[in-house]
Design a protein around this motif. Sequence first.
Motif, short mmCIF file in Angstrom:
data_model
loop_
_atom_site.label_atom_id
_atom_site.label_comp_id
_atom_site.label_asym_id
_atom_site.label_seq_id
_atom_site.Cartn_x
_atom_site.Cartn_y
_atom_site.Cartn_z
N CYS A 6 0.91 -0.97 -0.02
CA CYS A 6 -0.22 -0.26 -0.40
C CYS A 6 0.78 1.21 -0.04
O CYS A 6 0.60 1.85 -0.64
CB CYS A 6 -1.42 0.09 0.82
N HIS A 7 1.65 1.18 0.97
CA HIS A 7 2.40 2.21 1.13
C HIS A 7 3.37 2.25 -0.22
O HIS A 7 4.10 3.88 -1.12
CB HIS A 7 3.91 2.45 2.24
N PHE A 8 4.02 1.53 -0.82
CA PHE A 8 4.76 1.89 -2.44
C PHE A 8 3.86 2.34 -3.36
O PHE A 8 4.45 2.93 -4.22
CB PHE A 8 5.59 0.24 -2.37
N ALA A 9 2.70 1.78 -3.44
CA ALA A 9 1.20 2.35 -4.20
C ALA A 9 1.55 3.28 -3.67
O ALA A 9 1.33 4.51 -5.15
CB ALA A 9 0.35 1.36 -4.42
N SER A 10 1.15 4.38 -2.72
CA SER A 10 1.13 5.55 -2.31
C SER A 10 2.21 6.58 -2.85
O SER A 10 2.54 7.87 -3.59
CB SER A 10 0.52 5.31 -0.97
N SER A 61 5.34 3.88 -18.34
CA SER A 61 5.96 2.85 -17.12
C SER A 61 5.26 3.27 -15.75
O SER A 61 5.43 1.70 -14.97
CB SER A 61 7.20 3.99 -16.43
N THR A 62 4.54 3.68 -15.45
CA THR A 62 3.30 3.50 -13.83
C THR A 62 2.81 2.54 -14.09
O THR A 62 1.76 1.69 -12.97
CB THR A 62 2.62 4.51 -14.14
N LEU A 63 1.85 2.20 -15.74
CA LEU A 63 1.15 1.01 -16.19
C LEU A 63 1.44 -0.10 -15.74
O LEU A 63 1.33 -1.44 -15.73
CB LEU A 63 0.47 1.38 -17.06
N ARG A 64 2.92 -0.07 -16.24
CA ARG A 64 3.86 -1.53 -15.65
C ARG A 64 4.25 -2.01 -14.73
O ARG A 64 3.72 -2.74 -14.45
CB ARG A 64 5.42 -1.04 -16.96
N GLU A 65 4.38 0.02 -13.37
CA GLU A 65 4.43 -1.34 -12.35
C GLU A 65 3.58 -1.62 -12.14
O GLU A 65 3.01 -2.70 -11.30
CB GLU A 65 4.50 0.12 -11.79
N ALA A 66 2.00 -1.92 -12.86
CA ALA A 66 0.87 -1.75 -11.81
C ALA A 66 1.09 -3.71 -12.44
O ALA A 66 -0.07 -4.32 -11.43
CB ALA A 66 -0.18 -0.99 -12.91
N LEU A 124 -1.94 2.81 -8.79
CA LEU A 124 -1.34 2.93 -10.02
C LEU A 124 -2.66 2.99 -11.12
O LEU A 124 -2.10 4.62 -11.60
CB LEU A 124 -0.28 2.12 -10.12
N PHE A 125 -3.33 2.78 -11.39
CA PHE A 125 -4.25 2.87 -12.32
C PHE A 125 -4.57 4.07 -12.80
O PHE A 125 -4.82 5.06 -14.04
CB PHE A 125 -5.02 1.17 -13.05
N GLY A 179 -5.65 1.56 -22.31
CA GLY A 179 -6.12 0.57 -22.19
C GLY A 179 -5.91 -0.59 -22.29
O GLY A 179 -6.31 -1.85 -21.59
N HIS A 180 -6.48 -0.83 -23.64
CA HIS A 180 -6.09 -2.11 -24.95
C HIS A 180 -4.92 -2.99 -24.36
O HIS A 180 -5.15 -3.96 -24.07
CB HIS A 180 -6.74 -2.12 -26.22
N HIS A 181 -3.46 -2.08 -24.32
CA HIS A 181 -2.81 -3.10 -24.28
C HIS A 181 -2.73 -3.48 -22.44
O HIS A 181 -2.01 -4.60 -22.60
CB HIS A 181 -1.80 -2.21 -24.76
N PHE A 182 -2.72 -2.47 -22.13
CA PHE A 182 -2.62 -3.11 -20.53
C PHE A 182 -3.75 -4.09 -20.32
O PHE A 182 -3.32 -4.48 -18.85
CB PHE A 182 -2.28 -1.69 -19.84
N ARG A 183 -4.82 -3.78 -20.19
CA ARG A 183 -5.90 -4.47 -19.59
C ARG A 183 -6.02 -5.88 -19.39
O ARG A 183 -6.22 -6.33 -18.43
CB ARG A 183 -7.14 -4.03 -20.35
#
Length: 774
Positions: A390-394, A487-492, A503-504, A551-555
């Motif tokens: 949770c803290h990592f995401a925050s 890069s943020t979506l990749r972390e998700a 993250l999303f 969105g389609h790439h990561f969904r």
Amino acid sequence: MASFVTEVLASSGKLEKEDLASKISKISRKVEDTKEEVCDMITKRYKEFLPSLQRSEELMGQVEEVSKEMDTLKNCIETEVQQNIHCSMAEYAKVKQQLEKNTVILTMLGHLKEFHNAMEEFSKAMAENKYVDAAKLLEKAQLSADSLKTWKSSELPLLRALSSELIVQRENFIYHLGDEWKRLAIWKLPSSKEPTNLRWSLKTELKLTLSCSKDGDPSCPALLSCILQALAIQGDLPYKIKLFSQVLLKNMLKPLVIYGGLSVKVTEHSDGPTLTVEHLESHCQQEHSTPSQVYTKLLLVLKTLHSHLLDVSVGEKKLSAILGELIWEELSHCIIHECLVYSIPTNSSQLEKYNAVIKETEEFERSLKEMQYLQRDSTDLLKYAKDVNCHFASKKCKDVIVAARKLMTSKMHNTVRIKPETKLTLPKLPSQGSEASGKQQTVKQSSEVEEEVRLAGHHQQLSSRTLCLPVCRISESVQQLMELALSTLREAVGSSTQCAMQLFFTVRNIFQLFYDVVPTYHKENLLKFPHLAAIQHNNCMYLAHHLLTLGHHFRPHLPQLLSDGIATFVDMVPSFRKLGAQCFLAQLNIQKAELLERLSSARNFSNLDDEENYTAASKAVRQVIHQLKQLGIVWQDVLPVNIYCKAMGSLLNTAICEVMAKIMMLEDISSEDGEHLHTLCQTLIEEGPLVFVPLAEERKNTTYQEEVPLFVQKWMTFKELVIVLRANLQEIVNRWAEGKGPLASEFSSSEMKSLIRALFQNTERRALALTKIK
């Protein structure tokens, strides 16, 4: 006294009334005498401070003897009264009243005796360092004094003397205990006037000593316990411990957490250890300590305190438990916000390594529980460490938003060129299993077969550049913003559901922030500089283009809550397109207003045979062409070619429409005026196409200059007007061609008639020509 009581109890247990009265009278006199002697002795002892130990002991003995006789007599009287109550109620009531008065006096004398004995024993206990006994004796003396105060007829000067003595002894006792406490923990602190920093903390030192007569004296722990319990009995221990905890936190514990370059050194001496805050040269470049380093430093301090000072029971609690209740909340808060928060990973790949920090935190709390600093099983510190996802995401979300806002508020004019072959670098995502990939491959192969069948026999296919962005320039910061979102979506991907959700939606917030911040922050510059307005238009279209498929790439790789349909950015596409269009249209309106303002100085293109009027009109036309050329250069290689041509065509169209409107409003145009108007309009026709220079290579702009009629709506109308300005009546009638000629397609009959009346004099030929214009 014994013979007297025997006589009183003679005659078979019956008392004569006269003998009883005389006996009570005698006892009353003795009580009064004893009272006076005792009060006199107490006054001399505690008010006049005269030594009279032997006499006071005699008096105390006398008080006890009289007290015993009173008890015996009282019992006899009560028995006699019960037997003869029906005949001598009034007399016995009087006798009993006198007896009760004497009893009260004896009770007061008993309290005085208790007070005196307690104070004497207190002095002996203090001399022998029996602090707990001394504290209890003071409490006993206080109770005796309080009992005396409840007796209404007590002598006030005597009570004042006793109260004063009690206060003096109590204050001396507390002061003595305070001195003992100061010797237990000796602080060497920096000046409070100096600023709080790393160098300030280096001046902190704590020396722990035991009040022992000899080294290794086994009575030391007992003496320490006596001091602390005596402070607790007097009610002064909580204040002492609270003050000690505040100094310990401010000057030692918190600096060790906050400053990575600080450490603590324990030096053992014969009379006790010394804790000194030191500077570590090896950590001089380290801004924050790791959790392991912080825990090691804190445990060293707390263990030393526990073994030499705090491992003592006070009542039902250990002193370490009392201190722990005072410091733990603030200390754990400091550890969280000055240490743990900086240890949170910035990359999801580092999350597994954070388990070591969780174990270190558990060990730290286990050690504190063993020393009884901690009583609870679960604390905020351990909860914070365990909630690392949770803290990592925050933290990641916060860092991403800060970085995004920094990009949005940076300068927009630093641009990069976007081409159709320029592709967004999408991160590699984990495969979803061989079964899923096999299914996708099968679908792909079947779709390719269908496509080949459908396009069989067709010679033309879709271009490879279909649905690609046209060549244009966007801000470098916007390209970096898109990379940040990727890069943020990749972390998700691969994160827990809660983390992935945070993250999303942070990525969505990035784009929403762009929508809200950029138009406001750069508002003045977007209206002032056409170049920036064009770049902002491209930025919005660039973002909208990639939001269609982001969105389609990561969904498929996100948790189910997101992959079921929430993970999309398509809903934001219309807003971004509208934002870019509005920004550029606002700039176009500003440019159109400037063009109209320049043409307003042309004096309505009337009376051009006047040199001043012609000069003003010619200057206005030249300014319009100059403005359009400047805009053409500013937007060159920035806007997509089609947008560029539409924008320049719209501005040129505005200029020629204004010129035509002014000419059509003229009621009388002389031949000389017509010639001047033709010259000015011809200038626009010749130089107008030259403002279309969308590409940097001039030879490639010829095509767009030849296609001016496609971009300028009234271009052909304007050319027909220029022809009419120099044509004769017959040529005008021929171009009208009974409403079928080129002139008729651009002008209405009423407009044409009005123009003919302005250009030609009223003759039969003009009248004939007007009849043919219908």
